[in-house]
Design an enzyme around this catalytic site. Sequence first.
Site, PDB file in Angstrom:
ATOM      1  N   ARG A 158      20.492  -2.094   7.530  1.00 28.75           N
ATOM      2  CA  ARG A 158      19.188  -1.950   8.219  1.00 28.75           C
ATOM      3  C   ARG A 158      19.361  -1.784   9.738  1.00 28.75           C
ATOM      4  NH1 ARG A 158      18.994  -1.261   3.883  1.00 28.75           N
ATOM      5  NH2 ARG A 158      17.924  -2.418   2.249  1.00 28.75           N
ATOM      6  N   SER A 207      10.326  -6.011   2.499  1.00 30.59           N
ATOM      7  CA  SER A 207      11.036  -7.272   2.746  1.00 30.59           C
ATOM      8  C   SER A 207      10.798  -7.755   4.174  1.00 30.59           C
ATOM      9  CB  SER A 207      12.536  -7.084   2.563  1.00 30.59           C
ATOM     10  OG  SER A 207      12.796  -6.714   1.241  1.00 30.59           O
ATOM     11  N   GLU A 277      13.467  -8.295   9.114  1.00 31.35           N
ATOM     12  CA  GLU A 277      13.713  -6.862   8.924  1.00 31.35           C
ATOM     13  C   GLU A 277      12.528  -6.064   9.469  1.00 31.35           C
ATOM     14  OE1 GLU A 277      15.059  -5.741   4.992  1.00 31.35           O
ATOM     15  OE2 GLU A 277      13.962  -3.851   5.112  1.00 31.35           O
TER      16      GLU A 277
END
Length: 302
Positions: A158, A207, A277
Amino acid sequence: MEKNYPLNRLNTWKIGGLAEAVYWPQSMADLSTVWQRAQAAKTPVWLIGRGSNLLLPDEGLPGITLVTTSLRAIEWGEYSVQVEAGYTLARLSQEAGERGWSGLEFARGIPGSVGGAVMMNAGAHGGEMASQIISVTTLWADGTVKKLERADLEFAYRFCSLRGNAWVVEAQIGFSPGDREQILRLMKENISTRALNQPLEKPNAGSIFRNPPGDSAGRLIESAGWKGKKIGGAQVSEKHANFIVNTGDAKTMDVLALIEAISRDVQSKFGIKLQTEVAYFGEARGARYEARIEGEQSSQNT
Ligand SMILES: Cc1cc2nc3c(=O)[nH]c(=O)nc-3n(C[C@H](O)[C@H](O)[C@H](O)COP(=O)(O)OP(=O)(O)OC[C@H]3O[C@@H](n4cnc5c(N)ncnc54)[C@H](O)[C@@H]3O)c2cc1C
């Protein structure tokens, strides 16, 4: 250009106050011109793709909010595609699959834009954007447009090295020949798995936390007893503990309070500091979160 535009229309959480002005650039040149004018006028600029990994402030955004969803030009090549940042990743994945091209099967259920997916190095089911990127065309703070090859970029879980430094305006994505039926079947399976495990029926932003090395954020949050817990209109999903859903009237502050409380609790119970995230634009609790391209490193951790 729309004035006083509700930010809740620009993100999948359906949360946020009013943007002072919202503009949907129609081409890369248009985006670059607006950016340069705003820079000259010292107007704050914010960039949003499909808003599927983004928390926007209750108090709204000053300056200009640019939304990439009209940047949709696409040119199919030989097992590669040149595509503008606002193109829907899931659509691209489906269209590649229909051609029997393999590489983006993992992306069929990810509701972001191509630009957002490059920037977040979006991934799922063992795949990630970094493996498919051939080159990325970028817009830098000084207005220059540069085409960077895959080797010029760093990706991690990420993470993309462009973050906080430049915007993605276009990407070239590569594929390999595959079996059309198998690819489409795999995509269908991936989507069914998501529908079973994710609270897709309620507004959410995917998420919340990154998985810590060797563990899963969802497992830790569930073990700490957070499933179903609520602050205001924000609730930890009953289906997947790493998702926060908007039960109808959630405020940004509710989501931030829940994120903070979960982080603190998981750290005290398991000694693990969870990292967010989801991106956040604005200021909260004394910390400044950066998502513009002024050379500062972005800090997404709440
Ligand atoms: C139901 C659901 C499931 C999801 N599943 C996954 C998953 O499996 N895997 C995964 O990785 N993610 C997942 N996500 C999160 C999200 O879809 C991805 O991170 C996606 O790549 C974000 O793209 P976006 O266009 O929505 O970005 P946005 O949310 O609009 O923006 C996110 C950040 O990227 C920046 N950004 C957006 N476009 C650009 C650009 N062109 N150039 C530079 N910066 C840009 C923004 O400024 C912001 O900082 C999921 C989200 C939802 C709602």
